[in-house]
Design an enzyme around this catalytic site. Structure first.
Site, short mmCIF file in Angstrom:
data_model
loop_
_atom_site.label_atom_id
_atom_site.label_comp_id
_atom_site.label_asym_id
_atom_site.label_seq_id
_atom_site.Cartn_x
_atom_site.Cartn_y
_atom_site.Cartn_z
N HIS A 11 0.83 -1.20 0.00
CA HIS A 11 0.00 0.00 0.00
C HIS A 11 0.87 1.26 0.00
O HIS A 11 1.63 1.50 0.93
CB HIS A 11 -0.90 -0.02 1.25
CG HIS A 11 -1.82 1.13 1.37
ND1 HIS A 11 -1.89 1.90 2.51
CD2 HIS A 11 -2.74 1.64 0.52
CE1 HIS A 11 -2.81 2.84 2.36
NE2 HIS A 11 -3.34 2.71 1.17
N HIS A 53 -0.98 11.09 -2.32
CA HIS A 53 -2.32 10.69 -1.88
C HIS A 53 -3.21 11.86 -1.52
O HIS A 53 -4.36 11.94 -1.95
CB HIS A 53 -2.20 9.76 -0.67
CG HIS A 53 -3.52 9.37 -0.08
ND1 HIS A 53 -4.14 10.11 0.91
CD2 HIS A 53 -4.35 8.35 -0.35
CE1 HIS A 53 -5.29 9.55 1.22
NE2 HIS A 53 -5.44 8.47 0.47
#
Length: 254
Positions: A11, A53
């Site tokens: 991730h 992100h």
């Protein structure tokens, strides 16, 4: 593409051990044995796809303010590593092109999450895919995912042969119809809200279920027992070590 789906996907690279969404994090994921990584893509002011992100720079770089208010040259000059650990000082915020070159060199698969700044859904998906397509090695595993339906629709239109993962945070009532409409290959769901019944309902549509973000081996085992095919984890090496020797299967065969 999904036939090579591993049970664990790094991730944002391996964000337990390196600053997320950086080249260092991708390298760390590969060092830990990850076969795929998940990264987030957003646009700069001059319409270049960059790997980050958050909508803003504050948490993971030396900069401040919204990402799309900076040109790529300005973004590349920021420090994206010191916030995590001083040994990563000077780690740059990577462009999509740089991330792809490294992923190719390391032989990894990629789940690229299209993570647009609000209002830039179609533009982000379009630019990211048009940038990626001539760079991506034939046969290398690739999947697109997004919470934003317009992004998945763009991916379906521009590069339909690449599988799409429908990311779900708060499940809408018409989730199955949405998945059908965008031709989703997987449901990518928040593990914290799942039960055997919810996983069974997703799988009943004929799609694989991927769960995010799981860092505890007991939870991973439970999810695999329920039929989850793969897990996004911040610690692919540690979790694989903790799961090794168990009867847990996971992966595309689930």
């Amino acid at each position: 593409m999904l036939s090579t789906l591993p049970r664990l996907i790094g991730h944002r690279g391996a964000k337990e051990n390196a600053p997320e969404n950086t080249l260092a994090s991708i390298r760390e994921a590969a060092r830990q044995g990850a076969r795929w990584v998940e990264l987030d893509v957003m646009l700069s002011r001059d319409q270049r796809p960059v790997i980050i992100h958050d909508d803003t720079l504050d948490r993971t770089t030396s900069g401040t303010g919204p990402v799309p208010l900076r040109d790529v040259a300005d973004l590349r000059a920021l420090d994206a590593g010191t916030w995590f650990d001083a040994k990563f000082a000077g780690e740059p915020l990577p462009t999509l092109e740089e991330a792809v070159a490294l992923i190719d060199a390391l032989g990894l698969g990629l789940n690229l999450e299209i993570k647009p700044y609000p209002g830039q859904e179609v533009a982000t998906a379009t630019v990211a895919l048009e940038t990626l397509r001539p760079l991506w090695p034939a046969g290398r595993p690739l999947m697109f995912s997004s919470f934003e339906i317009p992004c998945l629709e763009v991916a379906q239109s521009l590069w339909p042969e690449i599988p799409r993962g429908y990311l779900i945070w708060e499940e809408p009532e018409d989730w199955a119809a949405i998945a059908d409409r965008v031709g989703a290959a997987t449901f990518n769901v928040n593990h914290e809200w799942q039960t055997p019944e919810t996983i069974a309902a997703y799988r009943a549509t004929g799609r694989a279920v991927l769960a995010y973000t799981v860092n505890e081996s007991e939870r991973a085992k439970t999810l695999f027992d329920w039929g989850v095919a793969a897990i996004f984890t911040d610690a692919p090496g540690r979790l694989e070590s903790e799961l090794s020797g168990s009867s847990v299967r996971g992966g595309a065969e689930s």
